[in-house]
Enzyme design. Sequence first.
Site, PDB file in Angstrom:
ATOM      1  N   PRO A 286       1.123  -0.899  -0.286  1.00 45.76           N
ATOM      2  CG  PRO A 286       0.131  -0.714   2.168  1.00 45.76           C
ATOM      3  CD  PRO A 286       0.608  -1.676   1.566  1.00 45.76           C
ATOM      4  N   GLY A 287       0.424   2.355  -0.840  1.00 42.23           N
ATOM      5  CA  GLY A 287       0.747   3.390  -0.682  1.00 42.23           C
ATOM      6  C   GLY A 287      -0.175   4.605  -0.303  1.00 42.23           C
ATOM      7  NE  ARG A 288      -4.221   7.052  -4.907  1.00 36.13           N
ATOM      8  CZ  ARG A 288      -4.136   7.515  -5.418  1.00 36.13           C
ATOM      9  NH1 ARG A 288      -3.864   8.347  -4.744  1.00 36.13           N
ATOM     10  NH2 ARG A 288      -3.364   7.162  -5.904  1.00 36.13           N
ATOM     11  NE  ARG A 323      -3.661  11.557  -6.430  1.00 37.03           N
ATOM     12  CZ  ARG A 323      -4.892  11.672  -6.826  1.00 37.03           C
ATOM     13  NH1 ARG A 323      -4.978  12.649  -5.865  1.00 37.03           N
ATOM     14  NH2 ARG A 323      -5.807  10.424  -7.124  1.00 37.03           N
ATOM     15  CB  CYS A 354       2.569  30.472 -17.196  1.00 38.32           C
ATOM     16  SG  CYS A 354       2.014  31.553 -18.231  1.00 38.32           S
ATOM     17  CE1 TYR A 383       2.233   7.433  -5.536  1.00 34.59           C
ATOM     18  CE2 TYR A 383      -0.296   7.465  -5.299  1.00 34.59           C
ATOM     19  CZ  TYR A 383       1.313   6.711  -5.444  1.00 34.59           C
ATOM     20  OH  TYR A 383       1.418   5.379  -4.912  1.00 34.59           O
TER      21      TYR A 383
HETATM   22  C1  LIG Z   1       2.328   2.739  -7.210  1.00 37.18           C
HETATM   23  C2  LIG Z   1       2.700   0.591  -7.019  1.00 37.18           C
HETATM   24  C3  LIG Z   1       1.965   0.599  -5.371  1.00 37.18           C
HETATM   25  C4  LIG Z   1       1.131   1.655  -4.679  1.00 37.18           C
HETATM   26  O1  LIG Z   1       0.224   2.366  -5.082  1.00 37.18           O
HETATM   27  P1  LIG Z   1      -0.986   2.809  -3.842  1.00 37.18           P
HETATM   28  O2  LIG Z   1      -2.247   3.167  -4.996  1.00 37.18           O
HETATM   29  O3  LIG Z   1      -0.123   4.263  -3.510  1.00 37.18           O
HETATM   30  O4  LIG Z   1      -1.782   1.695  -2.892  1.00 37.18           O
HETATM   31  C5  LIG Z   1       2.495  -0.531  -5.026  1.00 37.18           C
HETATM   32  N1  LIG Z   1       3.012  -1.144  -5.815  1.00 37.18           N
HETATM   33  C6  LIG Z   1       3.307  -0.518  -7.057  1.00 37.18           C
HETATM   34  C7  LIG Z   1       4.463  -1.648  -7.819  1.00 37.18           C
HETATM   35  C8  LIG Z   1       3.395   0.061  -7.521  1.00 37.18           C
HETATM   36  O5  LIG Z   1       3.437   0.585  -8.635  1.00 37.18           O
END
Ligand SMILES: *Cc1c(COP(=O)(O)O)cnc(C)c1O
Length: 430
Positions: A286-288, A323, A354, A383
């Site tokens: 997980p990132g987001r 975004r 601009c 992001y």
């Molecule tokens: C970007 C990415 C993630 C994370 O995605 P989220 O939508 O931020 O959870 C995980 N694995 C890979 C390979 C990614 O490119």
Amino acid sequence: MILPPHLTVRGGHLRIGEHDTVELAERFGTPLYVTDEMRIRKNFKRLSGALNDYYPDIRVLYAAKANGNLAILRVLASMGAGADVFSAGEVTLALAAGMRPESLLFNGSSKSPSDLALAVEKGVRVSVDSLDELRQLDRAAGAVGKTVDIAFRVNPEITVPTHPKIATGLATSKFGIPAGDILDAYHQALAAEHINPAGIHCHIGSQILDVEPFAREVDVLIDLTGDLIDIGVDLAFIDIGGGLGIPYRRETDFAPTPEEYAGAVMPVFLNGIRELGIAPELWVEPGRWLVADSTILLTRVNSVKAAHKTFANVDAGFNLLIRPAMYDSYHEVFAANKMDACLEREYSIAGPICETGDILAEDRLLPDLAAGDIIAVLDAGAYGFAMSSQYNSRPRCAEVILSGENAGLMRRAETIDDLTAPMEIPPWQA
Ligand SMILES: *Cc1c(COP(=O)(O)O)cnc(C)c1O
């Protein structure tokens, strides 16, 4: 008005954690990214806990690209997270944050020879994205007499309901090896002298608000894992990637909870491994979901203009939060110093860049705005700063991190000198 629990209102001001956003804007200047560390900790506990309730051997690899600040990586490292990394820079930062090399996975469809050499040198596992890359990695490992643990990234050819620019598991995506070619890839990995096929990896996209595609993805991975057992591959981990979305429109978005996510993927995973008689680690990336709602962007109104629309011209634009311009994304905005005021008219919040497309938020009902007011842009932790630029020769802003009553910089604001420092006058102009 629906606010997440770490955002509150007192005396007409928006607060984040234990801090008044208007005071933060005064103290650190604007534009300003502000992150609540406690929120990241809560998010991590909730997501890993939801998965752990089903299965003990879960490894959470934070997708470092969502927010690569060292302080953020250190928070997640302290919680036991590893990282999904995409570049030599992300490898280096994750290690500097205290993450162990074996808890990183080096991803990406276009790794350079020096990327591969770095992975080999540091003992970082690699998600291999092509057979060409496999051969190069085998040679790089052989050159220093090491063996590298790899996973192949599978393209499961799954359509997901998200913005096309962030759907990564489509048949036409640049990522991964088509599921139909995977067995051949593992055959080649088995034959390679310095490669250990330790895992299988997949990531279907980002900001996914439906759990069903994740369950389908796990199903594909389990099927492939069964085929791999038949050819003698013994997988230590199955990595199902990230992509769980968040409700940017709190009033109307339906977003699955981590518990619902776990409830969709874990039974498929558990039934699958039981039938196969294996017990691999389950990795998630997980990132987001971990960082997005931890952070707000504070931006000050420079001027207000009544034209066809009413514009509030602010000091942050797509140089700092791309975004909305790039993905048509929606971010909630509030007048941070007028939280108790009546909503009077619709404003478009326009940045200083601009470009006509430099609009952070369109047609939002807000109190009467004037120069000097502070706008808070919510859910800016993923992001956001990570995708910022110096476009229009604008130094990037500072980032502040909060922990309880502490508030401190995790990145100072860039200066005009930071813009010019890497520039060179070519000798014939001197
Ligand atoms: C970007 C990415 C993630 C994370 O995605 P989220 O939508 O931020 O959870 C995980 N694995 C890979 C390979 C990614 O490119």
